[in-house]
Design a protein around this motif. Sequence first.
Motif, PDB file in Angstrom:
ATOM      1  N   ASN A   1      23.427  17.624  12.295  1.00 62.35           N
ATOM      2  CA  ASN A   1      23.961  17.786  13.709  1.00 62.35           C
ATOM      3  C   ASN A   1      25.332  17.893  13.670  1.00 62.35           C
ATOM      4  O   ASN A   1      26.209  18.516  14.653  1.00 62.35           O
ATOM      5  N   LYS A   2      26.070  17.240  12.667  1.00 63.57           N
ATOM      6  CA  LYS A   2      27.496  17.458  12.497  1.00 63.57           C
ATOM      7  C   LYS A   2      28.239  19.036  12.399  1.00 63.57           C
ATOM      8  O   LYS A   2      29.120  19.447  12.841  1.00 63.57           O
TER       9      LYS A   2
ATOM     10  N   THR B   1      21.842  13.531  10.629  1.00 63.23           N
ATOM     11  CA  THR B   1      23.173  13.253  11.280  1.00 63.23           C
ATOM     12  C   THR B   1      24.185  14.178  10.609  1.00 63.23           C
ATOM     13  O   THR B   1      24.872  15.008  11.375  1.00 63.23           O
ATOM     14  N   CYS B   2      24.047  14.547   9.420  1.00 59.19           N
ATOM     15  CA  CYS B   2      25.016  15.549   8.818  1.00 59.19           C
ATOM     16  C   CYS B   2      24.804  16.906   9.406  1.00 59.19           C
ATOM     17  O   CYS B   2      25.570  17.801   9.784  1.00 59.19           O
TER      18      CYS B   2
ATOM     19  N   THR C   1      28.763  12.094   7.865  1.00 60.08           N
ATOM     20  CA  THR C   1      27.975  11.272   8.547  1.00 60.08           C
ATOM     21  C   THR C   1      28.657  10.505   9.704  1.00 60.08           C
ATOM     22  O   THR C   1      27.983  10.312  10.845  1.00 60.08           O
ATOM     23  N   ASN C   2      29.786  10.153   9.337  1.00 57.59           N
ATOM     24  CA  ASN C   2      30.484   9.313  10.561  1.00 57.59           C
ATOM     25  C   ASN C   2      31.823  10.072  10.987  1.00 57.59           C
ATOM     26  O   ASN C   2      32.647   9.569  11.327  1.00 57.59           O
TER      27      ASN C   2
ATOM     28  N   LYS D   1      17.698   9.628   8.389  1.00 56.11           N
ATOM     29  CA  LYS D   1      18.583  10.044   9.917  1.00 56.11           C
ATOM     30  C   LYS D   1      20.131  10.076   9.435  1.00 56.11           C
ATOM     31  O   LYS D   1      20.552  10.928  10.003  1.00 56.11           O
ATOM     32  N   GLU D   2      20.329   9.766   8.367  1.00 52.03           N
ATOM     33  CA  GLU D   2      21.676  10.136   7.784  1.00 52.03           C
ATOM     34  C   GLU D   2      21.695  11.643   7.356  1.00 52.03           C
ATOM     35  O   GLU D   2      22.931  12.018   7.952  1.00 52.03           O
TER      36      GLU D   2
END
Length: 262
Positions: free
Chosen positions: A111-112, A108-109, A30-31, A104-105
């Motif tokens: 998208n990564k 995000t994964c 996620t980050n 949303k988390e």
Amino acid sequence: MDGHYNFEGAKNRLCAFVEEHHNNDTYQLTNFKDFDKLKPILNEKPTYWRLTVPTSEATQSEELVLSMQGVIVNKDLPPILIKPNEQHQPFIRQSVQLTGFDSKEFQTCINKLQQLHQTFSCQVPEGNMEPLTLGQFRQFDTVEFATRYFTSRRDDPNGTEMPFDQSTDPNGVLARLANNKKYFHGEDNKVLYYALKHVNDESPPRFFDVDPAQFRVGDIVEVQITTAAVPIKNNKFKMISQLRCLALLDGTFTDVSIPYQD
């Protein structure tokens, strides 16, 4: 999942676990931001592209291992109790399919993962990378992670054979398949299984080894994965996400029967 499943409760609990794991020692998907530090490496035997990241030693790198959290919506995990057809030996695998509902988390994964796919695309001739495919559970996106039980001797002639765990192959059916010497079970075919448990009220929870049969559809889990671009037919490549570790974070939401449905 049927009407008894607490979607909102599971999603909120999942988001809490994501927050708790933001600062751990693994690369949390996620980050993850260090795309500019990724170094694609072409492996010769077997042939595939993999991603590495620098280590504390400036001249060394290690394979990128990522972690993320989700809810199991489908799985094909050990134990293997019935002997598979020998023709299927190259394709037998342990797999898990996860969703984050509409969090949303989890998006995000995804998208990564798309960004990692683009990194691989830059290493092969233009147009030769298959698109990244996602699954669907109701209206929610899903991602699948899998690891095969066997590696071909043709692809890796010098690989070291390892015994199957008792929890994976209690009846020895996979071990007997390996007797043909065309395929072997090696380090790259291993998946580790854990569960987060409280030992007592004074100590923080810890991860313990568990039997993979313990996992259920609806469980909140963490996966650790590696990604690779592997050759397929017609000179094309496909990105795969290999399951390296599966950890049970919360099984509270599987106290009721939760049949999987498309």
